[in-house]
Structures are given as structure tokens and as C-alpha cells.
Design an enzyme around this catalytic site. Structure first.
Site, PDB file in Angstrom:
ATOM      1  N   HIS A 290      -4.235  -4.486   0.082  1.00 45.74           N
ATOM      2  CA  HIS A 290      -3.962  -5.127   1.368  1.00 45.74           C
ATOM      3  C   HIS A 290      -4.366  -6.601   1.349  1.00 45.74           C
ATOM      4  CE1 HIS A 290      -2.701  -1.713   3.820  1.00 45.74           C
ATOM      5  NE2 HIS A 290      -3.621  -0.989   3.218  1.00 45.74           N
TER       6      HIS A 290
ATOM      7  N   SER B 210      -7.795   0.034   0.699  1.00 48.61           N
ATOM      8  CA  SER B 210      -8.185   1.094   1.626  1.00 48.61           C
ATOM      9  C   SER B 210      -7.179   2.228   1.475  1.00 48.61           C
ATOM     10  CB  SER B 210      -8.190   0.571   3.067  1.00 48.61           C
ATOM     11  OG  SER B 210      -8.516   1.599   3.966  1.00 48.61           O
TER      12      SER B 210
ATOM     13  N   CYS C 210       0.827  -1.218   0.000  1.00 46.23           N
ATOM     14  CA  CYS C 210       0.000   0.000   0.000  1.00 46.23           C
ATOM     15  C   CYS C 210       0.862   1.270   0.000  1.00 46.23           C
ATOM     16  CB  CYS C 210      -0.987  -0.040   1.172  1.00 46.23           C
ATOM     17  SG  CYS C 210      -2.405   1.076   0.921  1.00 46.23           S
TER      18      CYS C 210
ATOM     19  N   GLU D 164      -2.945  -8.814   2.789  1.00 40.68           N
ATOM     20  CA  GLU D 164      -2.664  -9.378   4.114  1.00 40.68           C
ATOM     21  C   GLU D 164      -3.828  -9.208   5.092  1.00 40.68           C
ATOM     22  OE1 GLU D 164      -1.764  -5.060   4.871  1.00 40.68           O
ATOM     23  OE2 GLU D 164      -1.723  -6.451   3.176  1.00 40.68           O
TER      24      GLU D 164
ATOM     25  N   ARG E 244     -14.028   2.800  12.784  1.00 39.07           N
ATOM     26  CA  ARG E 244     -13.124   3.832  13.299  1.00 39.07           C
ATOM     27  C   ARG E 244     -13.396   5.172  12.640  1.00 39.07           C
ATOM     28  NH1 ARG E 244      -7.598   3.100  10.735  1.00 39.07           N
ATOM     29  NH2 ARG E 244      -8.820   4.080   9.077  1.00 39.07           N
TER      30      ARG E 244
END
Length: 302
Positions: free
Chosen positions: A235, A192, A142, A237, A249
Site C-alpha cells: 500500500h 497490510s 494489494c 498509497e 480498528r
């Protein structure tokens, strides 16, 4: 074979519960084997979550892997205890005279900043320059991928009209390349991020190969021709709940954020998101470790 991590690392218990083969350093020293030495520069604020995500993938190959964690000396994270950093992390000053078989540079939630405005940018440049000489292959994730493309290849990131947030389809350009060996023609991956990198700049760079793009034609997997640098703009992972945690969040912060695309069943935030990218996450990491680290690294560094 196992990953070798400190016995007291908090991620150890979670990995054992998931039946990931974990070996502590003391036991590993009793085995007559040449393990791979992997250095992880963890730039994410919630370091323990990222540790678990990466160790889960690194521990699912036939290779024995020694893991070391690196943090920046010029910036101290506010979201992890000083005890954790002092016990499980080191700084560049302590490793700069060593060589490693592989390295991972994670993302960081700072992509809206100019690279030069990042507090640890000068330190990161020194680490990336050192890695090109002292690491067999480095996997960048990222923001780490964007930093590598900018520093090594002069490719600028740019702001998108809105955040790329959710699970997106991707296709590969050449399934015979070892990094994507075993991948389906179409596969899913989480994203993201607020910024992107220009596809045309990557394709015209003679030192880079674009291996995968998203359904929106955004670059996803990029590799240098010498395989020293591998850049993943998303991502893979992430576990199944990572995007939900980010979404909650941001809502709690009062940010304007869309629900993650293609993530919750029926777009219902009360439903459990399925992990539909897990197999390709494991494939990517095992292919990287095997073909670009294990097969290429010297048995003994000079």
C-alpha cells in the site's frame, strides 16, 4: 498541472489545504488541452479515505488528469453513504463503451476469501477483461494485485502464518526500468495483508517481470511484459496514519493482531508514526502516469 474532480467531492477541501492543485470540471473544460482520463475502481469500504490517498498522488505530476470513480453494481458498500456513491461514482454499465488512458483497481479487505466466493468476482473479471482491451495501463493494488495475478496469469494466493502488517524494506531488481526510475536501492513501503503470492510462480511466468521484493523475499512490484498490468502487493498509497487506524480498528474488534512492525517510534503507540515511504509513493505514481500512460496512450482513441 491539476487533477480534475467534481467540485463537491469531499476530498477536494483536504487536497486544497495540502496545496495539491485541484481543478473542478467546469474550469477544466475551458482549457484547450488533452487531459489523461483515469478510472478508479474503488473496492475499499471506506471509500472517501481511499479517494484522498490516491488523489493526493495523482495530483502531484505535470499532467492534467480527469478522474472518474467506479463502483461494483453487484455489491454496495455499507461504509459510505448512498448519496456519495450516487453523486460521485458510476458503474461498469455506464463506462463499458468508453476507453481510458489509465485505471486503478484498489485493494479490498476480503483476501481470506476464495476469489470465486467474492460477491462481485464475476463482475470484476468482466471489468479486468474489458480493461485489457480498453485501457492503456492498469495499476492494481494489494488484493487487486492478487486478483489480477490470479485472473490474468493463473497465479494463486496463499495464506501466511500471520498477517504481514507494518513498514518493510524492499529492494529493486533493475533500476533502469521506468516504473522504478529514481527509486533508492532500498526503500520502505506499508503492507497490510493475510495472503501472499509465490515468488517462483511469478519469476517463471514469461509474461511477467518481478521488479521488487521485500526484505522477506515476498513479491512487491510486478509488471506484465506489455505493461498493460502493474501489480503492487502493498500500500504505497497509504498516508502516515493508515496503519494506526487499521490497528485500532482490529483491537476494537477484539482481533489478535501484532503491533505494526517498524511503524511506531520505539514501538510506542502513543508516538506519531513518521511517513518514510512518501517520496517513493509519489515516484511510483508519477512514473506510471508518465511512462506507461501518457507516453503510450493514443492522442485520440479510435
Amino acid at each position: 498541472m491539476p487533477i480534475n474532480i467534481p467540485k463537491e467531492l469531499p476530498a477536494s477541501d483536504s487536497l486544497k489545504q495540502e496545496k495539491i492543485f485541484v481543478m473542478d470540471v467546469a474550469r477544466a473544460k475551458t482549457q484547450d488541452i488533452r487531459p489523461l482520463n483515469i478510472l478508479i475502481l474503488n473496492l475499499m469500504p471506506e471509500k472517501e479515505k481511499t479517494e484522498l490517498q490516491l488523489l493526493r498522488l495523482l495530483g502531484n505530476t505535470p499532467l492534467q488528469v480527469n478522474i472518474s470513480f467506479l463502483r461494483t453494481a453487484t455489491h454496495r458498500s455499507k461504509h459510505v453513504s448512498r448519496h456519495h456513491l450516487e453523486n460521485f461514482y458510476t458503474t461498469f454499465e455506464d463506462v463499458k463503451n468508453r476507453r481510458y488512458d489509465g485505471m486503478i483497481i484498489t485493494g479490498a479487505p476480503i483476501e481470506t476469501l476464495e476469489f470465486e466466493d467474492v460477491t462481485y468476482w464475476e463482475e470484476l473479471k468482466e471489468i479486468m477483461d474489458w480493461a485489457n482491451r480498453n485501457v492503456t495501463s492498469t495499476l492494481h493494488i494489494c488484493w487487486g494485485a492478487q486478483a489480477s495475478l490470479y485472473y490474468h496469469y493463473g497465479i494463486e494466493k496463499f495464506m501466511m502464518p500471520k498477517k504481514s502488517f507494518g513498514i518493510f524494506k524492499h529492494r529493486i531488481s533493475d533500476p533502469t526500468v521506468n516504473l522504478v526510475r529514481g527509486f533508492d536501492d532500498i526503500f520502505h513501503a506499508p503492507h497490510s495483508r493475510y495472503t501472499n503470492v509465490p515468488r517462483e510462480e511469478i519469476e517463471k511466468n514469461p509474461d511477467l517481470t518481478l521488479l521488487s521484493v521485500s526484505e522477506e523475499d515476498a513479491p512487491f512490484i510486478i509488471m506484465s511484459k506489455d505493461a498493460k498490468n502493474i501489480m503492487i502487493t502493498g500500500h504505497l498509497e497509504y498516508n502516515a496514519t493508515a496503519l494506526a487506524e487499521e490497528y485500532e480498528r482490529d483491537i476494537d474488534k477484539g482481533l489478535e493482531i501484532d503491533i505494526p512492525a517498524n511503524y511506531y517510534p520505539n514501538n510506542d503507540v502513543n508516538e506519531q508514526p513518521p511517513n518514510i515511504w512518501r517520496s517513493h509513493s509519489h515516484l511510483l505514481f508519477s512514473n506510471w502516469l508518465n511512462y506507461y500512460v501518457y507516453q503510450e496512450t493514443p492522442f485520440k482513441w479510435d
